[in-house]
Design an enzyme around this catalytic site. Structure first.
Site, PDB file in Angstrom:
ATOM      1  N   CYS A   1       3.294  -2.859   4.040  1.00  0.00           N
ATOM      2  CA  CYS A   1       2.413  -1.745   4.384  1.00  0.00           C
ATOM      3  C   CYS A   1       3.139  -0.931   5.441  1.00  0.00           C
ATOM      4  O   CYS A   1       4.352  -1.107   5.619  1.00  0.00           O
ATOM      5  CB  CYS A   1       1.028  -2.210   4.814  1.00  0.00           C
TER       6      CYS A   1
ATOM      7  N   HIS B   1       9.964 -23.071  10.065  1.00  0.00           N
ATOM      8  CA  HIS B   1       8.895 -23.710  10.850  1.00  0.00           C
ATOM      9  C   HIS B   1       7.518 -23.615  10.198  1.00  0.00           C
ATOM     10  O   HIS B   1       6.718 -24.544  10.310  1.00  0.00           O
ATOM     11  CB  HIS B   1       8.802 -23.059  12.241  1.00  0.00           C
TER      12      HIS B   1
ATOM     13  N   HIS C   1       6.921 -29.852  11.871  1.00  0.00           N
ATOM     14  CA  HIS C   1       6.426 -28.579  11.341  1.00  0.00           C
ATOM     15  C   HIS C   1       5.483 -28.812  10.160  1.00  0.00           C
ATOM     16  O   HIS C   1       4.531 -28.065   9.955  1.00  0.00           O
ATOM     17  CB  HIS C   1       7.603 -27.696  10.939  1.00  0.00           C
TER      18      HIS C   1
ATOM     19  N   ASP D   1       0.871  -1.176   0.000  1.00  0.00           N
ATOM     20  CA  ASP D   1       0.000   0.000   0.000  1.00  0.00           C
ATOM     21  C   ASP D   1       0.911   1.230   0.000  1.00  0.00           C
ATOM     22  O   ASP D   1       2.142   1.118  -0.191  1.00  0.00           O
ATOM     23  CB  ASP D   1      -0.989  -0.041   1.174  1.00  0.00           C
TER      24      ASP D   1
ATOM     25  N   THR E   1       3.154  -0.945   8.740  1.00  0.00           N
ATOM     26  CA  THR E   1       3.709  -1.788   9.807  1.00  0.00           C
ATOM     27  C   THR E   1       3.943  -3.225   9.375  1.00  0.00           C
ATOM     28  O   THR E   1       4.602  -3.978  10.096  1.00  0.00           O
ATOM     29  CB  THR E   1       2.731  -1.838  10.985  1.00  0.00           C
TER      30      THR E   1
ATOM     31  N   ARG F   1       7.222   1.631   7.447  1.00  0.00           N
ATOM     32  CA  ARG F   1       7.431   2.735   8.394  1.00  0.00           C
ATOM     33  C   ARG F   1       8.150   2.276   9.656  1.00  0.00           C
ATOM     34  O   ARG F   1       8.403   3.088  10.541  1.00  0.00           O
ATOM     35  CB  ARG F   1       6.073   3.346   8.771  1.00  0.00           C
TER      36      ARG F   1
HETATM   37  C1  RB5 Z   1      -1.917   2.989   6.294  1.00  0.00           C
HETATM   38  O1  RB5 Z   1      -1.965   4.268   6.819  1.00  0.00           O
HETATM   39  C2  RB5 Z   1      -1.555   1.974   7.365  1.00  0.00           C
HETATM   40  O2  RB5 Z   1      -2.618   1.819   8.225  1.00  0.00           O
HETATM   41  C3  RB5 Z   1      -1.142   0.676   6.746  1.00  0.00           C
HETATM   42  O3  RB5 Z   1      -0.075   0.873   5.887  1.00  0.00           O
HETATM   43  C4  RB5 Z   1      -0.714  -0.411   7.698  1.00  0.00           C
HETATM   44  O4  RB5 Z   1       0.270   0.051   8.574  1.00  0.00           O
HETATM   45  C5  RB5 Z   1      -1.785  -1.127   8.382  1.00  0.00           C
HETATM   46  O5  RB5 Z   1      -1.568  -2.116   9.104  1.00  0.00           O
END
Ligand code: RB5
Length: 150
Positions: free
Chosen positions: A65, A98, A133, A8, A67, A109
């Site tokens: 994404c 595993h 496993h 994303d 996180t 980020r």
């Molecule tokens: C987008 O702002 C953010 O929520 C997405 O990239 C992600 O971190 C969600 O888990």
């Protein structure tokens, strides 16, 4: 290897760093978007990346994404996908050894690009250990086929 990659907007910058890095190592990278920092839903990109794997067009999937959490949750709703969120090299090795993960999720980020490259390399170098496993992976597969009302 053939690698499908998708992100994303929160993972876009990391995806753009990983593509030339992986191509430079001789891998074929299938970029499934997104194509800019404009806001999109990570669910759609989890699906686009995983669809390429399930169609036989990729050996595994990298999903990014902000996180890595949202896109891994979405990917794990897709039958046949085992996506491990990988914030460290150790976890990257273990999700292959595993869990036989066929997708890895990274946080654009939260994980610096140089560490993300090491994580991807560690995942690719690791091998599934099978044995007990495999039995657990088989149980995950049977869980996918059960239906719950709640
Ligand atoms: C987008 O702002 C953010 O929520 C997405 O990239 C992600 O971190 C969600 O888990």
């Amino acid at each position: 290897m053939k690698i499908a990659i998708a992100s994303d907007h929160g993972g876009y910058s990391l995806k753009q760093e990983l593509i030339p890095y992986l191509e430079g190592k001789g891998h074929t990278v299938l970029d499934c978007g997104t194509d800019s920092e404009a806001s999109v839903d990570y669910i759609d990109y989890a699906e686009k990346g995983c669809a390429q794997y399930l169609a036989g067009n990729a050996d595994f999937v990298i999903l990014c994404c902000g996180t890595g959490v949202g896109i891994s949750i979405a990917a794990n709703k897709i039958r046949g996908i085992r996506c491990g969120l990988c914030p460290s090299v150790q976890i990257a090795e273990l999700v292959k050894q595993h869990n036989n993960a066929n997708a890895i999720a990274l946080g654009g980020r939260t994980t610096p690009p140089e560490l993300a490259k090491e994580i991807v390399d560690a995942y690719m170098a690791a091998e599934f250990m099978g044995g007990r496993h495999q039995l657990r992976v088989d149980k995950i597969t049977s869980l996918e086929n059960r239906q719950y009302s709640k």
